[in-house]
Design an enzyme around this catalytic site. Structure first.
Site, PDB file in Angstrom:
ATOM      1  N   GLY A  43      77.930  61.003  34.518  1.00  0.00           N
ATOM      2  CA  GLY A  43      78.934  61.006  35.589  1.00  0.00           C
ATOM      3  C   GLY A  43      79.533  62.367  35.881  1.00  0.00           C
TER       4      GLY A  43
ATOM      5  N   GLU B 219      80.597  54.901  27.316  1.00  0.00           N
ATOM      6  CA  GLU B 219      81.919  54.492  27.820  1.00  0.00           C
ATOM      7  C   GLU B 219      82.499  53.372  26.962  1.00  0.00           C
ATOM      8  OE1 GLU B 219      80.677  53.842  31.843  1.00  0.00           O
ATOM      9  OE2 GLU B 219      80.387  56.006  32.092  1.00  0.00           O
TER      10      GLU B 219
ATOM     11  N   GLY C 171      73.439  55.627  36.671  1.00  0.00           N
ATOM     12  CA  GLY C 171      74.776  55.096  36.941  1.00  0.00           C
ATOM     13  C   GLY C 171      75.130  55.268  38.405  1.00  0.00           C
ATOM     14  N   GLY C 172      75.882  56.319  38.713  1.00  0.00           N
ATOM     15  CA  GLY C 172      76.402  56.538  40.072  1.00  0.00           C
ATOM     16  C   GLY C 172      75.366  56.371  41.176  1.00  0.00           C
TER      17      GLY C 172
ATOM     18  N   ASN D  40      72.815  50.961  36.270  1.00  0.00           N
ATOM     19  CA  ASN D  40      74.038  50.474  35.630  1.00  0.00           C
ATOM     20  C   ASN D  40      75.176  50.592  36.644  1.00  0.00           C
ATOM     21  OD1 ASN D  40      76.282  49.972  34.054  1.00  0.00           O
ATOM     22  ND2 ASN D  40      76.125  51.881  32.873  1.00  0.00           N
ATOM     23  N   TRP D  41      75.591  49.462  37.178  1.00  0.00           N
ATOM     24  CA  TRP D  41      76.625  49.486  38.225  1.00  0.00           C
ATOM     25  C   TRP D  41      78.030  49.657  37.648  1.00  0.00           C
ATOM     26  CZ3 TRP D  41      75.032  45.103  42.225  1.00  0.00           C
ATOM     27  CH2 TRP D  41      73.828  45.489  42.823  1.00  0.00           C
TER      28      TRP D  41
ATOM     29  N   HIS E 211      76.762  51.783  25.269  1.00  0.00           N
ATOM     30  CA  HIS E 211      77.010  52.819  26.282  1.00  0.00           C
ATOM     31  C   HIS E 211      78.183  53.684  25.826  1.00  0.00           C
ATOM     32  CE1 HIS E 211      77.970  54.769  30.066  1.00  0.00           C
ATOM     33  NE2 HIS E 211      76.759  54.417  30.489  1.00  0.00           N
TER      34      HIS E 211
HETATM   35  C1  PEP Z   1      75.236  55.721  32.936  1.00  0.00           C
HETATM   36  O1  PEP Z   1      76.188  55.076  33.291  1.00  0.00           O
HETATM   37  O2  PEP Z   1      74.541  55.300  32.019  1.00  0.00           O
HETATM   38  C2  PEP Z   1      74.931  56.987  33.610  1.00  0.00           C
HETATM   39  C3  PEP Z   1      73.904  57.681  33.165  1.00  0.00           C
HETATM   40  O3  PEP Z   1      75.750  57.351  34.634  1.00  0.00           O
HETATM   41  P1  PEP Z   1      75.464  58.519  35.715  1.00  0.00           P
HETATM   42  O4  PEP Z   1      74.046  58.340  36.212  1.00  0.00           O
HETATM   43  O5  PEP Z   1      76.464  58.304  36.799  1.00  0.00           O
HETATM   44  O6  PEP Z   1      75.626  59.828  35.022  1.00  0.00           O
END
Ligand code: PEP
Length: 264
Positions: free
Chosen positions: A170, A96, A231-232, A9-10, A94
């Site tokens: 994150g 966010e 994510g990251g 997931n960018w 998600h």
């Molecule tokens: C995400 O965005 O779904 C996620 C799990 O982010 P991260 O890996 O950065 O915690």
């Protein structure tokens, strides 16, 4: 057997040019790895260009959101049909989006319904807040989110559930493999209650939350976890390719080993 899956997931990162550059490097870094399903979810504006860059590969494309209405005066929104034109997957619910854009359980439910209706495979995100976790309410919250997301949906073919504890996203503070496995077991039990044992056994359950090349193995070794939503670390070529490589060697130990760029 459930096909393991690693999805990146960018979020709101990369211009179109940067997205093409990044996906090209990722593609090169995982050439020869085919058994884990690999999905890239770039921002909407880069979907077409990334799709082109992924031509003649088996890497799949996903969007990060959609709107549940079919068409009309909804300035700035993107329908399920529009997404389905380009993508096989779509991330829905998600944390966010729930936190910053006010997505309620009802909205998430309508989005899941809209995706399934046009044959898009939803990657449905659920997960508890830190205070719920600390108060021992994880089971209750996760079950309620899953039930409300799927309310009134009779057929959920292609659904992927991503268990993402909000406190782990994150933050660099990943959950524990065994705890995630217990929650994945609960998710599967709930799917069996809502649908059938068969659906519960077929549905892939991913873990998401600060997954890195250093900690991916402890999740992929758990019996009920079928992959990860990253994510990251999906924005870093060495990290993301190593996550895929390690997942493939855990799920398919008889495949010939391929070289990691960095020995994690
Ligand atoms: C995400 O965005 O779904 C996620 C799990 O982010 P991260 O890996 O950065 O915690």
């Amino acid at each position: 057997m459930r096909i393991p899956m690693i999805a990146g997931n960018w979020k709101m990162n990369t211009t179109v040019g940067e997205a093409v550059e990044l996906v090209t490097e990722i593609r090169k870094g995982i050439s020869g790895l085919h058994d884990v399903e690999r999905v890239i979810c770039p921002p909407f504006v880069s979907l077409a260009a990334v799709k082109e860059a992924l031509k003649r590969t088996s890497i799949k494309l996903g969007a990060q959101n959609l709107y549940f209405e079919e068409k009309g005066a909804y300035t700035g929104e993107v329908s399920a049909l529009m997404v389905a034109d380009l993508c096989e997957y779509v991330i829905i619910g998600h944390s966010e989006r729930r936190q910053y854009f006010g997505e309620t359980g009802e909205i998430v439910n309508r989005k899941v319904g809209a995706a399934l209706k046009v044959g898009l495979k939803p990657i449905l995100c659920i997960g508890e807040k830190l205070e719920d976790n600390e108060a021992g309410r994880t089971e209750e919250v996760v079950t309620e989110q899953l039930r409300s997301s799927l309310a009134g949906i009779d057929v959920c073919a292609g659904l992927v559930v991503a268990y993402e504890p909000i406190w782990a996203i994150g933050t660099g503070r990943a959950a524990h493999g065994k705890q995630v496995n217990a929650t994945a077991t609960l998710i599967r039990r709930t799917l069996a209650e809502l649908y059938s044992q068969e659906v519960a056994q077929e549905t892939r359950i991913l873990y998401g939350g600060s997954v890195t090349a250093e900690n991916i193995a402890k999740f992929m070794e758990q019996s009920e976890i079928d992959g990860a939503l990253v994510g990251g670390a999906s924005l870093k070529v060495d990290q993301f390719t190593s996550i895929i490589r390690q997942t493939e060697s855990i799920f398919f130990p008889n495949n010939p080993p391929t070289k990691d760029l960095i020995p994690w």
